[in-house]
Scaffold this motif. Structure first.
Motif, PDB file in Angstrom:
ATOM      1  N   LYS A  34       8.864   3.084  -7.036  1.00  0.00           N
ATOM      2  CA  LYS A  34       8.931   2.978  -8.664  1.00  0.00           C
ATOM      3  C   LYS A  34      10.258   1.816  -8.814  1.00  0.00           C
ATOM      4  O   LYS A  34      11.204   2.146  -8.363  1.00  0.00           O
ATOM      5  N   SER A  35       9.817   0.765  -9.470  1.00  0.00           N
ATOM      6  CA  SER A  35      10.890  -0.235  -9.712  1.00  0.00           C
ATOM      7  C   SER A  35      10.328  -0.998 -10.838  1.00  0.00           C
ATOM      8  O   SER A  35       9.078  -1.201 -11.044  1.00  0.00           O
ATOM      9  N   PRO A  36      11.094  -1.885 -11.554  1.00  0.00           N
ATOM     10  CA  PRO A  36      10.745  -2.869 -12.438  1.00  0.00           C
ATOM     11  C   PRO A  36       9.852  -3.790 -11.927  1.00  0.00           C
ATOM     12  O   PRO A  36       9.208  -4.454 -12.702  1.00  0.00           O
ATOM     13  N   LYS A  37       9.886  -4.045 -10.666  1.00  0.00           N
ATOM     14  CA  LYS A  37       8.993  -4.886  -9.969  1.00  0.00           C
ATOM     15  C   LYS A  37       8.118  -4.539  -9.310  1.00  0.00           C
ATOM     16  O   LYS A  37       7.556  -5.098  -8.371  1.00  0.00           O
ATOM     17  N   ASP A  38       7.410  -3.198  -9.378  1.00  0.00           N
ATOM     18  CA  ASP A  38       6.579  -2.603  -8.621  1.00  0.00           C
ATOM     19  C   ASP A  38       5.114  -3.286  -8.616  1.00  0.00           C
ATOM     20  O   ASP A  38       4.370  -2.929  -8.153  1.00  0.00           O
ATOM     21  N   ASN A  39       5.028  -4.067  -9.744  1.00  0.00           N
ATOM     22  CA  ASN A  39       3.466  -5.000  -9.585  1.00  0.00           C
ATOM     23  C   ASN A  39       3.756  -6.144  -8.818  1.00  0.00           C
ATOM     24  O   ASN A  39       2.770  -6.835  -8.797  1.00  0.00           O
ATOM     25  N   LEU A  85      18.133 -12.795   7.500  1.00  0.00           N
ATOM     26  CA  LEU A  85      16.905 -13.096   6.798  1.00  0.00           C
ATOM     27  C   LEU A  85      16.888 -12.097   5.591  1.00  0.00           C
ATOM     28  O   LEU A  85      16.858 -10.885   5.693  1.00  0.00           O
ATOM     29  N   ALA A  86      16.712 -12.609   4.525  1.00  0.00           N
ATOM     30  CA  ALA A  86      16.678 -12.138   3.242  1.00  0.00           C
ATOM     31  C   ALA A  86      15.467 -11.185   2.927  1.00  0.00           C
ATOM     32  O   ALA A  86      14.456 -11.554   3.577  1.00  0.00           O
ATOM     33  N   ALA A  87      15.583 -10.171   2.280  1.00  0.00           N
ATOM     34  CA  ALA A  87      14.751  -9.024   1.929  1.00  0.00           C
ATOM     35  C   ALA A  87      14.494  -9.398   0.374  1.00  0.00           C
ATOM     36  O   ALA A  87      15.281 -10.038  -0.267  1.00  0.00           O
ATOM     37  N   ASP A  88      13.061  -8.890   0.076  1.00  0.00           N
ATOM     38  CA  ASP A  88      12.794  -8.966  -1.293  1.00  0.00           C
ATOM     39  C   ASP A  88      13.595  -7.666  -2.123  1.00  0.00           C
ATOM     40  O   ASP A  88      13.792  -6.846  -1.499  1.00  0.00           O
ATOM     41  N   ARG A  89      14.213  -8.192  -3.204  1.00  0.00           N
ATOM     42  CA  ARG A  89      14.930  -7.265  -3.850  1.00  0.00           C
ATOM     43  C   ARG A  89      14.297  -6.425  -4.731  1.00  0.00           C
ATOM     44  O   ARG A  89      14.470  -6.188  -5.974  1.00  0.00           O
ATOM     45  N   GLN A 114       0.726  -1.164   0.096  1.00  0.00           N
ATOM     46  CA  GLN A 114       0.154   0.158  -0.124  1.00  0.00           C
ATOM     47  C   GLN A 114       0.955   1.005   0.005  1.00  0.00           C
ATOM     48  O   GLN A 114       0.566   2.461  -0.617  1.00  0.00           O
ATOM     49  N   ILE A 115       1.925   1.084   0.842  1.00  0.00           N
ATOM     50  CA  ILE A 115       3.011   2.242   0.970  1.00  0.00           C
ATOM     51  C   ILE A 115       3.487   2.611  -0.391  1.00  0.00           C
ATOM     52  O   ILE A 115       3.471   3.833  -0.893  1.00  0.00           O
ATOM     53  N   ARG A 116       3.773   1.337  -1.162  1.00  0.00           N
ATOM     54  CA  ARG A 116       4.521   1.543  -2.522  1.00  0.00           C
ATOM     55  C   ARG A 116       3.675   2.173  -3.286  1.00  0.00           C
ATOM     56  O   ARG A 116       3.845   3.139  -4.068  1.00  0.00           O
TER      57      ARG A 116
END
Length: 158
Positions: free
Chosen positions: A69-74, A60-64, A5-7
């Motif tokens: 806004k980014s190429p993965k914003d969906n 503990l890994a994060a989503d990259r 939601q914040i994104r």
């Protein structure tokens, strides 16, 4: 759900006409702690967490992808669950410590030395940990300007 939601709100605020020009955002970690069941739920955007357990580093890994806004914003952020144990020390942090330039070659501090520093000091009292982190940071930084915000938050599970 919060990071998703914040994104969306950040993208809309920075691109009110859907121009796609502003590509700013943030890295962050959001977590929820269930002390009764010693369960940690987290969502992480480009920013991992570190757990120190029995003198071992657990990363503990994060989503990259950032919250913005980014190429993965969906792509939705992952909700992760980690089972804690008594004695675990949990660290959340911004990228400012690891990204700080300094040292003899003027390079970044980096995450591996940062994690090793946390491992070295994790049994100390909170005030002593703060002193050690401050001393190491300022010693590394030297005369270089500080490049970003620096926040380290730690807590121990009893």
């Amino acid at each position: 759900l919060v990071l998703n939601q914040i994104r969306s709100e950040i993208i809309n605020a920075l691109n009110p006409n859907n121009s796609g020009e502003a590509k700013d955002g943030m890295d962050c970690t959001l977590c929820s702690l269930d002390l009764k069941n010693l369960s940690l739920q987290y969502a992480a955007a480009n920013n991992s967490l570190i757990i120190i357990r029995e003198k071992e580093i657990i990363n503990l890994a994060a989503d990259r992808m950032p919250v913005g806004k980014s190429p993965k914003d969906n792509q939705a952020f992952s909700l992760n669950t980690f089972q804690l144990q008594p004695g675990d020390t949990v660290y959340l942090f911004t990228d400012g410590y690891a990204d700080q330039f300094g040292g003899p070659a003027g390079k970044k501090f980096k995450y591996k030395p940062f994690a090793e520093l946390l491992l070295k000091i994790h049994t100390e009292a909170p005030g002593e940990q703060k002193k050690a982190l401050d001393q190491a940071f300022h010693s590394w930084k030297g005369d270089h300007r500080q490049v970003d915000d620096v926040l380290v938050l730690g807590f121990r599970i009893s």
